[in-house]
Write a protein that holds these residues in place. Structure first.
Motif, mmCIF file in Angstrom:
data_model
loop_
_atom_site.group_PDB
_atom_site.id
_atom_site.type_symbol
_atom_site.label_atom_id
_atom_site.label_comp_id
_atom_site.label_asym_id
_atom_site.label_seq_id
_atom_site.Cartn_x
_atom_site.Cartn_y
_atom_site.Cartn_z
ATOM 1 N N SER A 8 -37.510 9.982 16.538
ATOM 2 C CA SER A 8 -38.035 11.221 17.571
ATOM 3 C C SER A 8 -39.637 11.321 17.402
ATOM 4 C CB SER A 8 -37.234 12.511 16.845
ATOM 5 O OG SER A 8 -37.839 12.809 15.664
ATOM 6 N N GLY A 9 -40.309 10.691 16.881
ATOM 7 C CA GLY A 9 -41.521 10.995 16.760
ATOM 8 C C GLY A 9 -42.281 9.994 16.044
ATOM 9 N N GLY B 125 -46.550 -4.579 13.791
ATOM 10 C CA GLY B 125 -48.134 -4.125 13.385
ATOM 11 C C GLY B 125 -48.526 -2.776 13.608
ATOM 12 N N ALA B 126 -48.375 -2.485 14.966
ATOM 13 C CA ALA B 126 -48.780 -1.141 15.363
ATOM 14 C C ALA B 126 -48.073 0.178 14.769
ATOM 15 C CB ALA B 126 -48.754 -0.968 17.076
ATOM 16 N N THR B 127 -46.682 0.057 14.329
ATOM 17 C CA THR B 127 -46.037 1.193 14.110
ATOM 18 C C THR B 127 -44.967 0.861 12.909
ATOM 19 O OG1 THR B 127 -44.504 0.764 15.881
ATOM 20 C CG2 THR B 127 -46.076 2.739 16.217
ATOM 21 N N GLN B 128 -45.400 -0.109 12.351
ATOM 22 C CA GLN B 128 -44.785 -0.241 10.863
ATOM 23 C C GLN B 128 -45.934 -0.600 9.926
ATOM 24 O OE1 GLN B 128 -41.246 -2.501 10.251
ATOM 25 N NE2 GLN B 128 -40.392 -2.170 12.328
ATOM 26 N N GLU B 129 -47.074 -1.088 10.028
ATOM 27 C CA GLU B 129 -47.806 -1.859 9.168
ATOM 28 C C GLU B 129 -49.167 -1.047 9.369
ATOM 29 O OE1 GLU B 129 -47.240 -5.999 8.615
ATOM 30 O OE2 GLU B 129 -46.199 -5.871 10.692
ATOM 31 N N ILE B 130 -50.091 -1.633 10.097
ATOM 32 C CA ILE B 130 -51.332 -1.049 10.169
ATOM 33 C C ILE B 130 -51.907 -0.221 11.206
ATOM 34 C CG2 ILE B 130 -51.776 -3.209 8.857
ATOM 35 C CD1 ILE B 130 -52.946 -4.216 11.680
ATOM 36 N N TYR C 5 -35.208 2.437 13.762
ATOM 37 C CA TYR C 5 -36.167 3.473 14.379
ATOM 38 C C TYR C 5 -37.132 3.213 15.500
ATOM 39 C CZ TYR C 5 -34.833 4.588 9.694
ATOM 40 O OH TYR C 5 -34.329 4.835 8.170
ATOM 41 N N ALA C 6 -37.760 1.831 15.228
ATOM 42 C CA ALA C 6 -38.502 1.523 16.292
ATOM 43 C C ALA C 6 -37.847 1.384 17.586
ATOM 44 C CB ALA C 6 -39.339 0.356 16.015
ATOM 45 N N LYS C 7 -36.488 0.589 17.582
ATOM 46 C CA LYS C 7 -35.971 0.679 18.783
ATOM 47 C C LYS C 7 -35.537 1.739 19.561
ATOM 48 C CE LYS C 7 -31.794 -1.940 20.585
ATOM 49 N NZ LYS C 7 -30.416 -2.815 20.104
ATOM 50 N N THR C 8 -35.007 2.783 18.696
ATOM 51 C CA THR C 8 -34.690 4.039 19.452
ATOM 52 C C THR C 8 -35.810 4.594 20.027
ATOM 53 O OG1 THR C 8 -32.865 4.473 17.554
ATOM 54 C CG2 THR C 8 -33.938 6.327 18.821
ATOM 55 N N PHE C 9 -37.203 4.774 19.413
ATOM 56 C CA PHE C 9 -38.386 5.341 19.991
ATOM 57 C C PHE C 9 -38.847 4.490 21.130
ATOM 58 C CE2 PHE C 9 -43.022 5.741 19.915
ATOM 59 C CZ PHE C 9 -43.027 7.296 19.867
#
Length: 477
Positions: free
Chosen positions: A121-122, A106-111, A333-337
């Motif tokens: 990386s960011g 939710g927070a970093t893929q969707e809304i 990407y989320a797993k890396t971050f």
């Protein structure tokens, strides 16, 4: 009343005394200033998040301990509204699984206001973040999901719907003690997928507990996307949708219809049914069950939120999806971050957690989930009668909790129609269709998969704004 008394016993005197001794501060207007915050938990302020774009709002991350004896703590990430946060409601977002992260999805893929960049990386700005309309609170729940944890390992053996609702309820009251200006703010709950059970169950618990004035939460309603609602109807919808969208053959569909009794809750109860259902699931291993008409991530070993762990081991380069510019490798990407030490430090992640340990879904939790209500329909009936605002939306290219499943489940409510089925519009184009009932609004998103805001970010923000305002979707170009 028996249910309420049981819950009161679970919460215990500690929570009640904690709420009683902490001053309750009503929501108030306050000057917007980065140098001075009023009644805000400063220790959780996020100030040095790697690769974060500059923003004009504050955000906070950290823990709330929901069981002191067991050392059970839930991780949250809270974004104030991008403008006039003191005037806007508070919305709690929950992802499903069970076992999947509301921060990662939710927070970093969707809304949320940030999305993870392609190499981990960011972060990039999301121009369609829901914090344009509300103060957004994302929770990793239950313990064992994402950065949430327990120091008592046996806690992980008893996870289920009831424990999740109770822990989330305790979390909310303790979170309000951290952020007292929000205690009496208009409050909504939103989520998708298995949160179709989490959200109504939490809403029911809040409604029941609000009979005690000292525990009052200003709950106004809830919003659900592609939600699991009724196991039997969800299965029927999944089967009929797969057949009507040419994923399974006429023969397989016929066998399932003749041999499976989904009302008994076990599609593997006889050999004919089991083999036919397995055939359906095998076909979905070839494509993305959550988005039928887009490419799969061909360089990933991770899977999406839901019932099947589909592995993609090809070494070829990622093929970007067509719809909405969606990238099927977002989970990677989320797993890396989130496994970066500097990111975990900025988000105040517990030092007790080992680095490289964050995952977007905990499949052990999924496989060993101990309790799940077979149907949430009775809760809908109860909360509709209580006057809560309830909206349900559905991306129409999702095969996991397809639009047919939701229509079958909502049909069981037998609600009178107040506004007939019609298209709704966004930027002069058909965004989908909607129908209004007494106490409930149902809307579809044309061409969206399971996680609707990822595919249709602008349209989903428009629906969110209409929901909060209590206004119908626009039905004219």
């Amino acid at each position: 009343m028996g249910f309420v008394l049981k819950v009161m016993g679970f919460l215990g005197w500690a929570l009640l005394s904690l709420i009683a001794i902490v001053p309750v501060v009503a929501a108030r207007h306050r000057p917007w200033s980065h140098s001075k915050k009023v009644n805000i938990s400063e220790e959780d302020l996020v100030t040095e998040l790697a690769g974060q774009p500059k923003v004009e709002f504050s955000h906070y991350a950290g823990y709330v301990t929901v069981n002191e004896k067991h050392g059970r703590a839930l991780f949250y990430w809270f974004y104030e509204a991008s403008s006039h946060p003191e005037e806007k409601p508070l919305v709690l977002w929950l992802n499903g699984g069970p076992g999947c992260s509301s921060v990662g999805y939710g927070a970093t893929q969707e809304i949320g206001p940030f999305t993870v960049d392609t190499d981990g990386s960011g972060l990039k700005l999301n121009p369609y973040s829901w914090n344009r309309e509300a103060n957004m609170l994302f929770l990793e729940s239950p313990a064992g999901v994402g950065f949430s944890y327990s120091n008592t390992t046996t806690d992980y053996d008893t996870l289920g719907d009831s424990v999740t609702a109770k822990d989330t309820y305790i979390f909310l009251h303790k979170w309000f003690n951290k952020f007292p200006t929000y205690r009496h703010r208009s409050f909504y709950i939103a989520g998708e997928s298995y949160a179709g059970k989490y959200v109504p169950e939490l809403a029911e618990l809040i409604y029941d507990m609000n009979k005690h004035p000292s525990l009052h939460i200003n709950l106004k309603g809830f919003l659900l996307g592609n939600p699991e609602t009724s196991d039997a109807d969800d299965w029927r919808g999944m089967v009929d949708y797969a057949w009507s969208h040419a994923v399974i053959s006429d023969e397989t569909h016929k066998i399932i219809k003749e041999s499976c009794n989904f009302d008994k809750g076990d599609p593997w109860s006889n050999d004919s049914c089991s083999q036919a259902v397995d055939e359906l699931l095998n076909q979905y291993k070839e494509i993305d069950i959550y988005s039928l008409y887009t490419s799969v991530c061909t360089n990933s070993t991770s899977s999406n939120d839901g019932s099947m762990q589909v592995m993609y081991n090809s070494k070829s380069k990622m093929m970007p999806r067509i719809m909405g510019g969606y990238d099927p490798c977002l989970d990677d990407y989320a797993k890396t971050f989130y496994n970066r030490p500097d990111v975990q430090k900025a988000l105040h992640v517990s030092d007790d957690l080992h680095l490289k340990n964050w995952s977007i879904c905990n499949y052990k939790i999924f496989r060993e989930w101990s309790e799940s209500r077979p149907s949430i329909v009775p809760i809908y009936k109860k909360l509709i009668a209580a006057g809560l605002r309830i909206w349900v939306y559905s991306g129409d290219t999702d095969g996991r909790v397809p639009v047919l499943s939701t229509r079958y489940s909502l049909g069981a409510l037998e609600l009178p129609i107040t506004r007939a089925w019609r298209p709704w519009y966004h930027q002069k184009q058909v965004g989908g269709w909607f129908q209004e009932y007494e106490g409930l609004t149902f809307a579809t998103f044309r061409g969206a998969g399971h996680a609707v805001p990822t595919f249709k970010p602008s349209e989903s923000l428009a629906l969110f704004a209409s929901f909060l305002a209590g206004e119908s979707m626009p039905s004219e170009r």
